[in-house]
Design a protein around this motif. Structure first.
Motif, PDB file in Angstrom:
ATOM      1  N   ALA A  34     -26.423  16.319 -25.376  1.00 17.48           N
ATOM      2  CA  ALA A  34     -26.196  15.428 -26.519  1.00 17.48           C
ATOM      3  C   ALA A  34     -27.044  15.986 -27.649  1.00 17.48           C
ATOM      4  N   LEU A  35     -26.380  16.377 -28.731  1.00 16.31           N
ATOM      5  CA  LEU A  35     -27.079  16.933 -29.890  1.00 16.31           C
ATOM      6  C   LEU A  35     -27.094  15.843 -30.956  1.00 16.31           C
ATOM      7  N   TRP A  36     -28.282  15.483 -31.418  1.00 16.83           N
ATOM      8  CA  TRP A  36     -28.337  14.361 -32.368  1.00 16.83           C
ATOM      9  C   TRP A  36     -29.333  14.614 -33.465  1.00 16.83           C
ATOM     10  N   ARG A  37     -29.169  13.866 -34.547  1.00 12.54           N
ATOM     11  CA  ARG A  37     -30.074  14.001 -35.677  1.00 12.54           C
ATOM     12  C   ARG A  37     -30.563  12.598 -36.032  1.00 12.54           C
ATOM     13  N   SER A  38     -31.881  12.459 -36.088  1.00 14.27           N
ATOM     14  CA  SER A  38     -32.455  11.146 -36.396  1.00 14.27           C
ATOM     15  C   SER A  38     -32.144  10.773 -37.846  1.00 14.27           C
ATOM     16  N   GLU A  39     -32.367   9.514 -38.174  1.00 22.04           N
ATOM     17  CA  GLU A  39     -32.053   9.073 -39.533  1.00 22.04           C
ATOM     18  C   GLU A  39     -32.957   9.751 -40.560  1.00 22.04           C
ATOM     19  N   SER A  40     -34.128  10.245 -40.125  1.00 21.59           N
ATOM     20  CA  SER A  40     -34.981  10.986 -41.071  1.00 21.59           C
ATOM     21  C   SER A  40     -34.567  12.457 -41.157  1.00 21.59           C
ATOM     22  N   GLY A  41     -33.574  12.871 -40.356  1.00 22.03           N
ATOM     23  CA  GLY A  41     -33.020  14.220 -40.495  1.00 22.03           C
ATOM     24  C   GLY A  41     -33.483  15.234 -39.468  1.00 22.03           C
ATOM     25  N   ARG A  42     -34.233  14.808 -38.458  1.00 21.31           N
ATOM     26  CA  ARG A  42     -34.729  15.784 -37.473  1.00 21.31           C
ATOM     27  C   ARG A  42     -33.712  15.957 -36.338  1.00 21.31           C
ATOM     28  N   PRO A  43     -33.334  17.222 -36.041  1.00 18.41           N
ATOM     29  CA  PRO A  43     -32.383  17.450 -34.945  1.00 18.41           C
ATOM     30  C   PRO A  43     -33.069  17.360 -33.580  1.00 18.41           C
ATOM     31  N   ALA A  44     -32.314  16.975 -32.568  1.00 16.04           N
ATOM     32  CA  ALA A  44     -32.848  16.869 -31.205  1.00 16.04           C
ATOM     33  C   ALA A  44     -31.728  17.170 -30.215  1.00 16.04           C
ATOM     34  N   ALA A  45     -32.128  17.615 -29.018  1.00 10.92           N
ATOM     35  CA  ALA A  45     -31.135  17.919 -27.980  1.00 10.92           C
ATOM     36  C   ALA A  45     -31.631  17.380 -26.652  1.00 10.92           C
ATOM     37  N   SER A  46     -30.743  16.682 -25.947  1.00 10.55           N
ATOM     38  CA  SER A  46     -31.124  16.193 -24.615  1.00 10.55           C
ATOM     39  C   SER A  46     -29.977  16.447 -23.647  1.00 10.55           C
ATOM     40  N   ALA A  47     -30.290  16.401 -22.359  1.00  8.44           N
ATOM     41  CA  ALA A  47     -29.238  16.487 -21.355  1.00  8.44           C
ATOM     42  C   ALA A  47     -28.256  15.350 -21.637  1.00  8.44           C
ATOM     43  N   ASN A  48     -26.978  15.627 -21.379  1.00 11.53           N
ATOM     44  CA  ASN A  48     -25.957  14.631 -21.755  1.00 11.53           C
ATOM     45  C   ASN A  48     -25.709  13.632 -20.636  1.00 11.53           C
ATOM     46  N   ARG A  49     -26.811  13.087 -20.079  1.00  9.83           N
ATOM     47  CA  ARG A  49     -26.652  12.156 -18.960  1.00  9.83           C
ATOM     48  C   ARG A  49     -27.783  11.141 -19.024  1.00  9.83           C
ATOM     49  N   CYS A  50     -27.409   9.892 -19.154  1.00  3.79           N
ATOM     50  CA  CYS A  50     -28.421   8.839 -19.222  1.00  3.79           C
ATOM     51  C   CYS A  50     -29.092   8.678 -17.860  1.00  3.79           C
ATOM     52  N   PRO A  51     -30.427   8.632 -17.819  1.00  3.91           N
ATOM     53  CA  PRO A  51     -31.114   8.495 -16.525  1.00  3.91           C
ATOM     54  C   PRO A  51     -30.820   7.165 -15.835  1.00  3.91           C
ATOM     55  N   HIS A  52     -30.286   6.190 -16.553  1.00  2.43           N
ATOM     56  CA  HIS A  52     -30.005   4.902 -15.927  1.00  2.43           C
ATOM     57  C   HIS A  52     -28.815   5.005 -14.989  1.00  2.43           C
ATOM     58  N   ARG A  53     -27.597   5.081 -15.527  1.00  2.00           N
ATOM     59  CA  ARG A  53     -26.427   5.172 -14.650  1.00  2.00           C
ATOM     60  C   ARG A  53     -25.514   6.342 -14.987  1.00  2.00           C
ATOM     61  N   GLY A  54     -26.062   7.312 -15.695  1.00  2.00           N
ATOM     62  CA  GLY A  54     -25.313   8.557 -15.864  1.00  2.00           C
ATOM     63  C   GLY A  54     -24.313   8.599 -17.001  1.00  2.00           C
ATOM     64  N   MET A  55     -24.267   7.601 -17.855  1.00  2.00           N
ATOM     65  CA  MET A  55     -23.338   7.648 -18.996  1.00  2.00           C
ATOM     66  C   MET A  55     -23.664   8.855 -19.895  1.00  2.00           C
ATOM     67  N   SER A  56     -22.627   9.423 -20.520  1.00  2.00           N
ATOM     68  CA  SER A  56     -22.863  10.537 -21.453  1.00  2.00           C
ATOM     69  C   SER A  56     -23.594  10.017 -22.685  1.00  2.00           C
ATOM     70  N   LEU A  57     -24.738  10.594 -22.967  1.00  2.00           N
ATOM     71  CA  LEU A  57     -25.501  10.145 -24.138  1.00  2.00           C
ATOM     72  C   LEU A  57     -24.824  10.550 -25.447  1.00  2.00           C
ATOM     73  N   SER A  58     -23.922  11.538 -25.389  1.00  2.00           N
ATOM     74  CA  SER A  58     -23.202  11.913 -26.613  1.00  2.00           C
ATOM     75  C   SER A  58     -22.235  10.816 -27.053  1.00  2.00           C
ATOM     76  N   HIS A  59     -21.972   9.826 -26.181  1.00  2.00           N
ATOM     77  CA  HIS A  59     -21.164   8.663 -26.580  1.00  2.00           C
ATOM     78  C   HIS A  59     -22.036   7.585 -27.222  1.00  2.00           C
TER      79      HIS A  59
END
Ligand code: FES
Length: 217
Positions: A34-59
């Motif tokens: 999951a590639l995301w940019r915070s509202e202040s403009g900083r880019p971030a990248a995380s595995a695309n799987r929520c540690p809770h129940r595995g939902m794609s964080l890119s959603h």
């Protein structure tokens, strides 16, 4: 992208395709992110799987400096630690709840993600201007064959028919596809930008034809 040309950095998206406060799916050799940019403009990248129940964080969705999962709303900081569990508003989430994150850099209008600790910075792409990205149903070898050129040590391909105007940055995707980032050699007027974009589309068609014929497999 050839992993031996740019160290561990993968060009995952163009900066212009990730506005502040948004998240998109992307891919690195380690898998989907999951590639995301915070509202202040900083880019971030995380595995695309929520540690809770595995939902794609890119959603999910971005609020402030956090990425939240669309399913139960758990939110994560850029460093991957869980900040909030809406079902338990009084609870400070345990440190153990984390999503894996990856180093991110932006150079030349391109967002790069590394696996592990990178030993170098991504290529600077000096003098190049990001134009657009497109996906080809073809592998890197077929694209090189269509371009009549090989990938440089910086990870760039200069198509033989368009050496004056464009360079390509490639990133391997799932299912034999390749993400092509098209870079212009300097600022250009709209007519030149349109012509460069069409040249890249035509090169993609050629690469897909070659791939179908078995070249580059
Ligand atoms: S699956 Fe992500 S919060 Fe539940």
């Amino acid at each position: 992208m050839h992993s031996d040309t740019t160290g561990s950095w993968t060009p995952v998206a163009l900066s212009a395709d990730l506005p502040a406060g948004t998240v998109i799916p992307a891919r690195i050799p380690a898998g989907s992110i999951a590639l995301w940019r915070s509202e202040s403009g900083r880019p971030a990248a995380s595995a695309n799987r929520c540690p809770h129940r595995g939902m794609s964080l890119s959603h999910g969705f971005v609020r402030g400096e956090a990425l939240s999962c669309i399913y139960h709303g758990w939110s994560y900081a850029r460093a991957g630690n869980c900040l909030r569990i809406p079902a338990h508003p009084g609870l400070t989430p345990p440190e153990a709840i984390r999503v894996k994150t990856y180093p991110v850099e932006e150079t030349g209008g391109v967002i790069w993600v590394a696996m592990g600790e990178p030993s170098s910075t991504p290529p600077k792409l000096e003098g190049l201007v990001a134009l657009r990205s497109l996906t080809a149903d073809a592998g890197i070898e077929a694209i090189e064959a269509a371009a009549g050129a090989k990938t440089s040590p910086e990870g760039l391909i200069e198509p033989a028919a368009n050496t004056e105007t464009i360079c390509l940055l490639l990133s391997e995707q799932e299912g034999g596809q390749t993400l092509i980032h098209v870079l212009l050699k300097g600022e250009a007027v709209p007519t030149v930008r349109i012509a460069a974009s069409r040249a890249a589309e035509s090169l993609r068609r050629k690469a897909e034809d070659l791939q179908e014929k078995g070249i580059g497999q």
